[in-house]
Structure formats: structure tokens, C-alpha cells
Scaffold this active site. Structure first.
Site, short mmCIF file in Angstrom:
data_model
loop_
_atom_site.label_atom_id
_atom_site.label_comp_id
_atom_site.label_asym_id
_atom_site.label_seq_id
_atom_site.Cartn_x
_atom_site.Cartn_y
_atom_site.Cartn_z
N GLU A 1 0.43 -1.13 0.45
CA GLU A 1 0.11 -0.04 0.02
C GLU A 1 1.21 1.73 -0.40
OE1 GLU A 1 -3.08 -0.30 3.82
OE2 GLU A 1 -3.50 -1.80 2.01
N SER B 1 7.27 -3.30 3.72
CA SER B 1 7.70 -4.14 4.52
C SER B 1 7.06 -4.40 5.73
CB SER B 1 9.23 -4.55 4.60
OG SER B 1 9.66 -3.63 3.24
N TRP C 1 1.98 -0.72 -6.09
CA TRP C 1 2.18 -1.02 -6.73
C TRP C 1 1.87 -2.85 -7.14
CZ3 TRP C 1 7.15 0.68 -8.19
CH2 TRP C 1 7.57 1.92 -8.47
N GLY D 1 30.58 3.08 -23.70
CA GLY D 1 29.09 4.30 -23.61
C GLY D 1 28.63 3.85 -24.79
N GLU E 1 9.49 -8.83 -3.78
CA GLU E 1 9.77 -10.15 -2.46
C GLU E 1 10.68 -9.95 -1.55
OE1 GLU E 1 8.27 -12.66 -4.58
OE2 GLU E 1 7.78 -11.89 -6.56
#
Ligand SMILES: Cc1cc2nc3c(=O)[nH]c(=O)nc-3n(C[C@H](O)[C@H](O)[C@H](O)COP(=O)(O)OP(=O)(O)OC[C@H]3O[C@@H](n4cnc5c(N)ncnc54)[C@H](O)[C@@H]3O)c2cc1C
Length: 549
Positions: free
Chosen positions: A273, A278, A306, A508, A531
Site C-alpha cells: 500500500e 515491508s 505497486w 559508452g 519480493e
């Protein structure tokens, strides 16, 4: 010819590492009161947890070489990469624990005692420049692939998925990334037809149940082609399938598992949320009993963030609070299968006939494109009672079911990381062979060969621990959960390191979107975050497992 170190050398280094680790672990157990006071000793715990992970990877490297040898498979480059990987990790364990000897109350003497001069000399020899360059040359000669020995069945799985990944996914991966497009439907259809979504679903529920190693090899090969457009598609159904197998009712298993296995139902996992990451036990999104249009069920309210693939997904596996009493913590959470319509694009708004609303907006990200990760808002969103995972008995068990699902997700992420690191190694080999500077291919420079060798040795360590975790998962998922977390931790860090090393060797052009290595780097960076973000995985999952016994 080099003085090649052997698996016996790796055994000696493993013994030294375990010896040092065990002394550190014992003291950390005392300091943290058996893991109960980790938060008072986070730094020491993190070091011990990581060192334990590296020591476990050394053990698995040795195991895989032993097994190959016992089956009569001898491949010098494979063995050398495993032994050098073991040496690299043993060196890191020594370096990792050395700064903590004072906090641990061990003193300098423990370093000398566990890694005496003879062991330090072996450490130098087994991970020497000559050894790493030899592995690097082998990688150059094999297009970046130092093949892991597998039995016939798993070898076939790997070959079949590699063909699919190389022919179908790889050619479109860059386009999907650069335009931030959604995973093409053809990928999902074909992967469903090939049985990729049902690899760990039992046959009685429509899966092919080939076991977790087959699932990991599939994931790895798909991730080699594209982490976001293919390799991560299996993760979400895998998480929900494990939660259902662990705690779903018989009706729920019979209804949902065949659809997950065939790819008919795509899943988004919705735990995080805006204010809760965590600390999953503090999830606030609220589910309350309700009857809508005569049907008993739940209405869900609150924001989520997410949620990857939430647009295309047909269902969300959503964790919500069913008991408002905050003192209940994790015991107040339940897991729901939330049906929804499927949407393309970066934004969607969905209204149920009964008035419930679900809206989503994808957050722009530098990598991991193709699935899109959404911030969601649920307003009086109705979910039938039958969709509470576990039925009446599942109320208050959502946290535990979700954690069982995450253990599977972590194992799978170990496979994703191996695939991405493999892709980086192959692309880098291709590039350094083609690129000429100072009048010679940059592949001919010693430092290039050395760096390639280290990339291959670290990748061997990732594979060893991830494949072993997959096999352990087949035996006992619960007991193997900490090993799966260790596989995720190590492999994700290795993927970042390998991709960044590959990028540097591209100079580069490694920063140009035109070259896949730039995508691999931005894709890899997300691996230690989801995860279970790395510090929390180290402390709360691995630290607890290592210090709790
Ligand atoms: C691209 C992407 C896709 C994702 N997909 C999904 C998805 O599909 N479903 C889903 O539910 N979530 C998903 N996530 C969310 C992801 O799982 C979380 O970002 C992750 O769990 C960490 O939560 P957070 O971002 O809130 O970080 P926080 O929990 O706020 O942690 C941030 C940092 O704080 C520190 N920290 C926090 N707690 C502690 C502690 N106890 N001790 C020491 N340090 C601590 C650590 O340094 C940590 O790295 C996704 C994330 C990303 C970036």
C-alpha cells in the site's frame, strides 16, 4: 595451463568459512537472544545472515560438482566456475565478518584461527587472476554459456524454453521496453499452450507438475529473453497457486488452479500500500462483510500500490484487513481472489454493476516494463464470499497464506535473476568479441577475460543455490522457505553486479538504449527491491532463520 583448483580445495574453503560463520553465528544468537532482539543488533545480524547465505551457496556449488562427477559428467569450465565461485564467496565471507569481530566479542584471533596462512593462500590460488581468466576464456569460446549439467528431462525443458524465448520473446523485448508496451497476448497464449504456467500445479488440478526445478529453468530461460515481458509472467500465478494449495478450500482449488495452470486467468498480487511496504502485518486496506444484490460477500475499500500486471490481470490476489482491531496485526488479515475485467494501457477505471469501483494508474519505471505496476484505488468493491481464500477458516489467515506464496515467489525470483545475469554475460561476450580498441578485440585484454570469469563464477553460485532451493522446495516447502529467501538474496545481488560489469565492458554503448545491456541493468535493479526488499529479507527472514535456532 593453469594450476586448476579442485572441488577438494572448495571443500577446504567451505570448512574455513563455516568455521568462522559458526563462531559469529553463536555470538549473534547470544547478542540477539535467539533472534528475538535482532533490531538491537541489525548490522551484525545483516552480516551474519549474508555470510550464512554465501556459505550455503558454497555448499551447494560443491554439491552440484559432486553430483555431476558422480554421474560421470566432467566439464572443466563448469567445475572451474563452481570452485572459483566458492573461492570468491569464501573471500567475501571473511571480508564481511572481519569488521564485526569486535561487536561480536570474538577478537582478531578468530580470523587467523579460521583462515590461517595456508587457507588464505588457497583462497588466493582458487580465485586467482589465472583461474578467472581461464573461465573468462571458456565463456568467450562458448558464447557466454557455461552449461549447467542437468538430467535428460530437465535438459529438454531448458532447451524447449530457450527456443521459445530466443525465437518468440527476444526479438520483441527491446521494442516492448522502449515503448513501455504491455506483454503481447501471443506470449501468454503460447506460454499457456506450452504448459509454462502449470509447472508446479498438481496434475489433478490441470497442471503438468514437473517440479520446482523445471519451473526455475523455465523462468530462467524466459528471463534471459526478457525479465518483464516473459520471465515474470509466471511469478504471480505461482504465488496464488501456492497460497491456494496451502490453504484454499477444495472448491477453490478445483475452480482456480486449472485456470492458473492454463494461463486463462492472469493474476496481479496486491499486498503493498502507499504507506505499507515491508511491514505487511500492518496492511490497512479494509474488507467488510456485505450483501450486494442478494449475494453475500465482502466490500473492499482502500488504496494499494505497486500491483504489477493489475491492468491485464483477470484477478487480484489481494490482502485486506477483515478484523479492524489493530491489536490483531497479521491475524486480522485475509486473502481474497478479486475478479476484475482485463485492461490494456497504463490506466483503467472499472465499475461493477452494483456500483463498486476499481481504478488503476501505472507508475512509470526505468525498467521492468511490459507488465506495468499500478497504484490502485478500491471503493466499495464487491467480492463474493466464495473468493475468501480458505473460506470461513481462511478469515485471519491471509498473512500466512500470502507469506507461503511469497516463499514461492522468492524461489522463482532466484530463477529470474539467473536468467538476467546469463543474458548479460552472453551479450557482453558478443560485444567484447566484436569491439576493437588499441588495435585488438577488447576480449583479448586480460582484464576483460578476468571480469568475464568473475561474472561466470558468480552466476554459478546463483544457480547452485537456486537450483538446490528448487529441489528442497519439492521435498518440503515450509522447511525450504529460508533457503528460497537466500537464493533470492544472493542471485539478485549477483544479477545486479553481473549486469553492471557487462555494462562497463560495453563502454559508452552500454548506456545506449539500443544495446540490451542497458535494459538488463535497469531491469536488474528492481530485483533486490521486490519480493522482500533486501535489508528486510536479510533481517526478518534470513536473520531470523539463522539466529532463531
Ligand atoms: C517494480 C515493482 C513492482 C512491484 N510489484 C509488486 C506487486 O506486484 N505486488 C505487491 O504487493 N508489491 C509489489 N511491489 C512492492 C515491493 O514489494 C515493495 O516495494 C517492497 O516490499 C518494499 O516495500 P517499500 O517499497 O514500502 O519499502 P519500505 O518497507 O518502506 O522499506 C524501505 C527501506 O527502509 C528500510 N527498512 C524498512 N524496514 C526496516 C527494518 N525493519 N529494519 C531496517 N530497515 C528497514 C530498508 O532500507 C528498506 O529498503 C513492487 C515494487 C516495485 C518497485
Amino acid at each position: 595451463m593453469i594450476d586448476a583448483p579442485t572441488v577438494e580445495d572448495a571443500r577446504t574453503l567451505h570448512a574455513a568459512s563455516e568455521n568462522l560463520l559458526e563462531q559469529a553465528r553463536k555470538r549473534a544468537v547470544e547478542l540477539t537472544a535467539g533472534g528475538r532482539e535482532i533490531d538491537d543488533h541489525q548490522v551484525v545480524t545483516e552480516r551474519v545472515a549474508y555470510a550464512a547465505t554465501e556459505a550455503r551457496a558454497i555448499r551447494e556449488l560443491i554439491h552440484h560438482v559432486d553430483r555431476a562427477q558422480s554421474e560421470g559428467v566432467r566439464d572443466e569450465a563448469f567445475e572451474l566456475s563452481c570452485v572459483a565461485g566458492a573461492a570468491e564467496l569464501a573471500r567475501r565471507i571473511h571480508e564481511r565478518l572481519a569488521p564485526s569481530v569486535d561487536e561480536l566479542g570474538l577478537g582478531d584471533a578468530v580470523l587467523e584461527e579460521t583462515f590461517p596462512a595456508s587457507t588464505r593462500a588457497l583462497l588466493r590460488r582458487a580465485g586467482s587472476e589465472a583461474v578467472m581468466r581461464e573461465i573468462g576464456k571458456a565463456a568467450l569460446g562458448r558464447g557466454g554459456r557455461i552449461e549447467w549439467p542437468l538430467d535428460e528431462m530437465h535438459d529438454q525443458v531448458r532447451a524447449q524454453v530457450r527456443e521459445f524465448g530466443s525465437n518468440e520473446v527476444l526479438p520483441r523485448a527491446e521494442h516492448i521496453h522502449r515503448r513501455d508496451e504491455l506483454v503481447p497476448e501471443e506470449f501468454i497464449t503460447k506460454m499457456g499452450e506450452l504448459g509454462f504456467f502449470g509447472l508446479s500445479v498438481p496434475e489433478e488440478y490441470g497442471g503438468v507438475e514437473m517440479g520446482n526445478l523445471a519451473m526455475i529453468l523455465t523462468t530462467e530461460e524466459l528471463s534471459r529473453a526478457s525479465l518483464a515481458a516473459a520471465g515474470s509472467l509466471i511469478t504471480r500465478p505461482e504465488i496464488l497457486a501456492k497460497a491456494l494449495l496451502g490453504g484454499g478450500t477444495e472448491e477453490q482449488k478445483a475452480k482456480w488452479l486449472p485456470k492458473l495452470a492454463s494461463g486463462e486467468v492472469m493474476v496481479g498480487v496486491s499486498v503493498t500500500e502507499p504507506d505499507i511496504g515491508s511491514d505487511v502485518a500492518s496492511v490497512k486496506c479494509r474488507a467488510e462483510r456485505a450483501t450486494v444484490d442478494g449475494e453475500d460477500g465482502w466490500v473492499i475499500n482502500g488504496p494499494k500500490s505497486w500491483c504489477t500486471f493489475a491492468g491485464r490481470a483477470n484477478v487480484l490476489a489481494l490482502l485486506a484487513r477483515t478484523d479492524p482491531d489493530p491489536s490483531k496485526g497479521a491475524r486480522g488479515l485475509s486473502l481474497f481472489i478479486v475478479p476484475k475485467d482485463s485492461f490494456e494501457g497504463h490506466e483503467f477505471n472499472y465499475e461493477q454493476p452494483g456500483g463498486g469501483k476499481l481504478s488503476g494508474k501505472a507508475d512509470a519505471t526505468p525498467g521492468y516494463r511490459g507488465m506495468h505496476s499500478y497504484t490502485l484505488q478500491l471503493e466499495n468493491y464487491f467480492v463474493p464470499g466464495a473468493n475468501l481464500v480458505g473460506g470461513a477458516e481462511g478469515e485471519g489467515r491471509g498473512f500466512y497464506l500470502q507469506m507461503a506464496g511469497f516463499a514461492a515467489g522468492r524461489l522463482q525470483t532466484g530463477g529470474r535473476a539467473c536468467g538476467l545475469a546469463q543474458a548479460a554475460l552472453e551479450e557482453t561476450v558478443k560485444y567484447v568479441v566484436d569491439r576493437t580498441q588499441f588495435g585488438q578485440p577488447i576480449a583479448d585484454f586480460q582484464l576483460t577475460q578476468y571480469t568475464l570469469g568473475r561474472m561466470a563464477a558468480l552466476l554459478a553460485a546463483s544457480r547452485a543455490i537456486t537450483y538446490s532451493a528448487a529441489e528442497a522446495f519439492d521435498e518440503d516447502e515450509r522447511a525450504a522457505a529460508p533457503l528460497a529467501a537466500q537464493a533470492k538474496l544472493l542471485s539478485c545481488d549477483v544479477a545486479v553486479e553481473v549486469c553492471q560489469s557487462g555494462q562497463l565492458m560495453h563502454g559508452g554503448w552500454g548506456y545506449a538504449e539500443e544495446y540490451p545491456i542497458s535494459r538488463y541493468v535497469v531491469d536488474a535493479l528492481v530485483l533486490p527491491i521486490f519480493e522482500g526488499v533486501k535489508p528486510v529479507l536479510e533481517l526478518k527472514v534470513i536473520g531470523r532463520a539463522v539466529l532463531g535456532s
